[in-house]
Design a protein around this motif. Structure first.
Motif, mmCIF file in Angstrom:
data_model
loop_
_atom_site.group_PDB
_atom_site.id
_atom_site.type_symbol
_atom_site.label_atom_id
_atom_site.label_comp_id
_atom_site.label_asym_id
_atom_site.label_seq_id
_atom_site.Cartn_x
_atom_site.Cartn_y
_atom_site.Cartn_z
ATOM 1 N N TYR A 291 0.860 -1.191 0.000
ATOM 2 C CA TYR A 291 0.000 0.000 0.000
ATOM 3 C C TYR A 291 0.892 1.235 0.000
ATOM 4 C CZ TYR A 291 -4.222 2.632 1.600
ATOM 5 O OH TYR A 291 -5.299 3.476 1.734
ATOM 6 N N TYR A 293 1.148 5.821 -0.994
ATOM 7 C CA TYR A 293 0.620 7.090 -1.469
ATOM 8 C C TYR A 293 1.541 7.564 -2.596
ATOM 9 C CZ TYR A 293 -2.477 7.156 2.575
ATOM 10 O OH TYR A 293 -3.443 6.843 3.492
ATOM 11 N N LEU A 384 -4.993 14.614 -1.342
ATOM 12 C CA LEU A 384 -4.818 13.159 -1.298
ATOM 13 C C LEU A 384 -6.126 12.506 -1.725
ATOM 14 C CD1 LEU A 384 -3.457 10.484 -0.548
ATOM 15 C CD2 LEU A 384 -4.064 10.917 1.839
ATOM 16 N N TYR A 386 -8.383 9.080 -2.552
ATOM 17 C CA TYR A 386 -8.516 7.655 -2.241
ATOM 18 C C TYR A 386 -9.889 7.181 -2.698
ATOM 19 C CZ TYR A 386 -11.260 9.243 1.812
ATOM 20 O OH TYR A 386 -12.206 9.834 2.625
ATOM 21 N N HIS A 392 -9.447 2.917 3.785
ATOM 22 C CA HIS A 392 -8.724 3.977 3.073
ATOM 23 C C HIS A 392 -8.997 5.329 3.721
ATOM 24 C CE1 HIS A 392 -7.881 0.857 0.338
ATOM 25 N NE2 HIS A 392 -8.878 1.026 -0.505
ATOM 26 N N LEU A 395 -7.042 5.613 7.047
ATOM 27 C CA LEU A 395 -5.615 5.807 6.801
ATOM 28 C C LEU A 395 -5.333 7.209 6.270
ATOM 29 C CD1 LEU A 395 -5.422 2.767 7.342
ATOM 30 C CD2 LEU A 395 -3.871 2.593 5.407
ATOM 31 N N ALA A 396 -6.196 7.706 5.416
ATOM 32 C CA ALA A 396 -6.006 9.059 4.876
ATOM 33 C C ALA A 396 -6.110 10.103 5.988
ATOM 34 C CB ALA A 396 -7.042 9.331 3.787
ATOM 35 N N ASN A 414 -12.342 11.807 -1.651
ATOM 36 C CA ASN A 414 -12.859 10.445 -1.799
ATOM 37 C C ASN A 414 -13.658 10.343 -3.096
ATOM 38 O OD1 ASN A 414 -15.591 8.670 -0.218
ATOM 39 N ND2 ASN A 414 -13.910 7.842 -1.408
ATOM 40 N N HIS A 420 -11.379 6.788 -9.585
ATOM 41 C CA HIS A 420 -10.030 6.774 -9.025
ATOM 42 C C HIS A 420 -9.024 6.198 -10.025
ATOM 43 C CE1 HIS A 420 -7.057 6.702 -5.823
ATOM 44 N NE2 HIS A 420 -6.884 5.401 -5.971
ATOM 45 N N ARG A 433 -3.873 7.316 -3.184
ATOM 46 C CA ARG A 433 -3.760 6.001 -2.545
ATOM 47 C C ARG A 433 -3.699 4.943 -3.635
ATOM 48 N NH1 ARG A 433 -6.990 1.400 -3.610
ATOM 49 N NH2 ARG A 433 -5.919 -0.126 -2.327
ATOM 50 N N TYR A 434 -2.766 3.997 -3.478
ATOM 51 C CA TYR A 434 -2.665 2.923 -4.451
ATOM 52 C C TYR A 434 -2.113 1.683 -3.758
ATOM 53 C CZ TYR A 434 -2.118 0.649 -8.960
ATOM 54 O OH TYR A 434 -2.240 -0.212 -10.020
ATOM 55 N N VAL A 498 3.519 2.576 2.684
ATOM 56 C CA VAL A 498 2.782 2.628 3.948
ATOM 57 C C VAL A 498 2.808 1.296 4.681
ATOM 58 C CG1 VAL A 498 0.575 3.218 5.032
ATOM 59 C CG2 VAL A 498 1.306 4.425 2.953
#
Length: 533
Positions: A291, A293, A384, A386, A392, A395-396, A414, A420, A433-434, A498
């Motif tokens: 995981y 960013y 950011l 996600y 997600h 975590l963000a 979001n 996304h 996020r990826y 992450v």
């Protein structure tokens, strides 16, 4: 040529396959052989040449079968290839195909593999996984993708209906491991040529897997039924498989507890409680995904992220230990490399920020931002992005809080999964996020992502890094090359790594055959069965 059998199970291929899943002694099969599992998002494509998602791959493994498949431990075993031979120079593989039919009764031939692979690299197909055949080192794949050669020049030939020959540009130790990936699956030439893109519609799709597509209500559910034409149908026990889309993980857990789902991902932070309450159902095992960013370093990305000092400060100040120990709480590991820690043969670089106390990391991050001209009085402002999922989101929020004291103001955005991924592919993001899940059990499956012409959504580029990956394709010892590649990633920070995944699920104890020791979490519905409760 040297004769190579993929497994000793081939000795019994004409009788009951040694790898066929069978009920254990004392188990009684349930009358209802149905398995219902959770999907977070809609499956975007059921075309092997166009799928890019883990959920899509799970579905495709029911509908199709490639040359090789994986057993419960992740070892390669025969799929459509009963056996294979490899030339002394390691450049030519010859596969002997088993006798099998498509779900419409037509025979599966070597030409169906040739057509499928040519279709992947044909520019008009617009396959996002065309690079995978480059990674396999298939002869002429790179030139065809670039439009410099025609698809019929790809290094794959049908010698006859049941003999497939593949030619490589260089000996590739991990080549056999690549052959269970959905991109390498055959497709029925006659059906695809007749129907075009409509061939994957529920009423049209023809596969060679253990199941057929009964229905697909996009974003709601997908249903598979046992395929009587499958070559090993007599050893397939599960009759019906359903994937149900529930965008809210907590709602999905409630539906599991109500008996509507047989498998669901455990939401962040809930594994300790559920494992204590339901020790036979709560499961956590390593899963080969990482995981991150990802920073958009393309021309469309924000100028502030072009400064490596800003990127390093963000990497230093993200408290991975808090994320895995206090937010996720499911057996995940902090990530200081892109390659998952459990990948076969991988050896991570020594030292780096993982050996620094968090206090020292924060102090260094403040120094770097000050050097770059940023701080609380002149904050870094970034967005950011996600996709919809409670984990997600949590975590963000945590990342946002870790970065705020340094003067990094993060706006959270979001969006739905399809939006996304489209934005990632078009570099329409700032930080995203990826996660990347291994396509095979070797470090290049991760490291190739950041190659200049790899998937590489943030468009970072490094000449030395690219050369290392090229050299690794022919190196006898790849470990030092992969370590150096990870050192470059640690110095350049094209992303903030992450955590490394664990598979954290609630699984109905009545469902048997789901692997617990396969790092890639590769499961096949044909291996499942339900026991009487």
């Amino acid at each position: 040529m040297t004769k190579l059998f993929a497994t000793t199970a081939l000795l019994t291929a004409l009788a009951l396959p040694a790898w066929a899943v069978q009920p254990a002694e004392g188990e009684t099969l349930a009358e209802n052989q149905t398995y219902t599992y959770w999907l977070l998002d809609a499956i975007k494509s059921l075309d092997p040449a166009k799928n890019t998602d883990v959920e899509g791959s799970d579905a495709l493994r029911s509908l199709f079968e490639g040359l090789m498949i994986q057993d419960a431990q992740g070892e390669m075993i025969p799929g459509m290839a009963e056996s294979h031979e490899v030339s002394e120079d390691g450049l030519t593989y010859t596969f002997n195909l088993r006798e099998a039919n498509w779900s419409n009764g037509d025979p599966v031939t070597a030409d169906d593999f040739v057509y499928a692979w040519q279709r992947v690299v044909t520019p008009e197909t617009a396959s996002e996984y065309a690079w995978y055949l480059e990674l396999m080192n298939i002869q002429n794949a790179t030139q065809i993708i670039a439009g410099e050669m025609t698809p019929d020049q790809l290094g794959v030939t049908a010698l006859d209906d049941r003999t497939l020959q593949v030619r490589l540009t260089t000996p590739t130790p991990y080549f056999i491991k690549t052959l269970s990936h959905t991109t390498t699956y055959p497709v029925p030439r006659a059906v695809v040529e007749e129907l075009g893109d409509a061939w994957v519609q529920p009423d049209n799709i023809v596969g060679n897997g253990a199941y057929t597509l009964a229905s697909h209500n996009l974003g709601v559910e997908i249903v598979f039924q046992k395929n009587p034409e499958y070559w090993d149908a007599e050893n397939v026990i599960m009759e019906t498989v359903r994937g149900v889309t529930v965008n809210d993980n907590n709602v999905a857990l409630t539906r599991y507890q109500a008996g509507e789902l047989d498998r669901v991902q455990i939401p962040a932070g809930q594994f300790p409680r559920l494992s204590e309450q339901f020790p036979d159902a709560a499961v956590s095992v390593p899963n080969g995904c990482s995981y991150a960013y990802v920073f958009n370093l393309s021309e469309k990305g924000p100028e502030v992220l072009k400064d490596v000092r800003v990127r390093e400060a963000m990497a230093l100040s993200l408290n991975r230990e808090v994320i895995v120990d206090q937010v996720l709480q499911g057996g995940q590991e902090p990530a200081y490399t892109w390659t998952h820690w459990a990948i076969d043969g991988f050896s991570a670089p020594e030292g780096g920020m993982k050996d620094m106390p968090m206090e020292a990391r924060m102090a260094r991050a403040q120094e770097l931002l000050a050097e770059a001209g940023y701080g609380p009085d002149n904050p870094v402002k970034v967005q950011l992005q996600y996709n919809t999922d409670d984990s997600h989101r949590l975590l963000a929020i945590a990342a946002q809080q870790f970065w705020r004291p340094l003067g990094i103001e993060v706006e959270l955005n979001n969006v739905e999964w399809a939006v996304h991924t489209d934005r990632l592919q078009n570099q329409d993001f700032e930080i995203a996020r990826y996660a990347w899940c291994a396509d095979y059990d070797e470090a290049s499956t991760f490291l190739d992502w950041f190659r200049t012409t790899g998937y590489n959504s943030g468009k970072w580029s490094n000449e030395e890094y690219d050369k290392l990956l090229v050299d690794a394709r022919t190196a006898e010892d790849t470990a030092p090359l992969y370590r150096r590649a990870e050192e470059i990633l640690a110095a350049e920070h094209p992303a903030v790594f992450v955590y490394h995944y664990a598979d954290v699920d609630m699984i109905n104890p009545a469902i048997k055959g789901l692997p617990r020791e396969n790092l890639l979490n590769t499961w096949y519905a044909k291996d499942l069965y339900r026991v009487a409760e």
